[in-house]
Design an enzyme around this catalytic site. Structure first.
Site, PDB file in Angstrom:
ATOM      1  N   SER A  33       0.863  -1.176   0.000  1.00 46.48           N
ATOM      2  CA  SER A  33       0.000   0.000   0.000  1.00 46.48           C
ATOM      3  C   SER A  33       0.901   1.228   0.000  1.00 46.48           C
ATOM      4  O   SER A  33       2.077   1.136   0.339  1.00 46.48           O
ATOM      5  CB  SER A  33      -0.861  -0.007   1.267  1.00 46.48           C
ATOM      6  OG  SER A  33      -1.471   1.242   1.495  1.00 46.48           O
ATOM      7  N   TYR A  93      -1.510  -1.024  10.461  1.00 47.18           N
ATOM      8  CA  TYR A  93      -1.619  -1.300   9.027  1.00 47.18           C
ATOM      9  C   TYR A  93      -0.342  -0.860   8.310  1.00 47.18           C
ATOM     10  O   TYR A  93       0.220  -1.609   7.498  1.00 47.18           O
ATOM     11  CB  TYR A  93      -2.841  -0.571   8.463  1.00 47.18           C
ATOM     12  CG  TYR A  93      -3.091  -0.825   6.996  1.00 47.18           C
ATOM     13  CD1 TYR A  93      -3.672  -2.015   6.570  1.00 47.18           C
ATOM     14  CD2 TYR A  93      -2.762   0.130   6.044  1.00 47.18           C
ATOM     15  CE1 TYR A  93      -3.916  -2.244   5.225  1.00 47.18           C
ATOM     16  CE2 TYR A  93      -2.997  -0.101   4.690  1.00 47.18           C
ATOM     17  CZ  TYR A  93      -3.579  -1.285   4.292  1.00 47.18           C
ATOM     18  OH  TYR A  93      -3.814  -1.509   2.955  1.00 47.18           O
TER      19      TYR A  93
END
Length: 150
Positions: A18, A31
């Site tokens: 990401s 995350y």
């Protein structure tokens, strides 16, 4: 898959991380930590596998419209509220897949899309202190926002 590709002398591994794996992302620290690990694994494996005929890319998109957005758990807020404070637009899943395939065809080490995400990444690399100030401002705005029941 890596050992099979090494034995056959070719292959291309694509890991999905990401934008959170290549930039500072407060408010999503667990995350971001996991995604930084995927980027580290991918770039290290790319260096190791190159001489063995194995290419490795890591896909680092910005925000993609997937069920993850609806299912994300956020304390004292919602993912919708956090995204509303972000300058990044939500990308269509099909557009993201096409960008990833273009990056693989070019054998890019790190594939970042869309353009706004790539620009953020470039800015972070060229002026990390400036990016930290901008990110810090967003965190302050988030913490200072009015909250129901408070």
């Amino acid at each position: 898959a890596y050992s099979v590709m090494v034995k056959q002398g070719f292959g291309h591994i694509v890991n999905t991380a990401s934008l959170c794996g290549i930039m500072p992302v407060p408010l999503e620290v667990p995350y971001a930590t996991a995604k930084h690990a995927v980027v580290g694994l991918s770039t290290s494996l790319r260096a190791e596998g190159a001489a063995l005929g194995v290419n490795v890319s890591v896909f680092c998109p910005g925000v993609i419209q997937t069920p993850l957005i609806e299912k994300s758990m956020v304390v004292n807020s919602s993912m919708e509220e956090i995204l509303s404070m972000s300058p990044l637009k939500i990308m269509d899943l099909n557009d993201a897949v096409q960008a990833m395939l273009r990056g693989v065809a070019r054998n890019q080490a790190i594939i970042v899309c869309p353009l706004e995400s790539r620009m953020s990444w470039w800015m972070n690399r060229l002026a990390p202190a400036l990016m930290n100030r901008l990110v810090g401002r967003t965190v302050r705005r988030f913490r200072e926002r009015p909250r129901p029941g408070k």
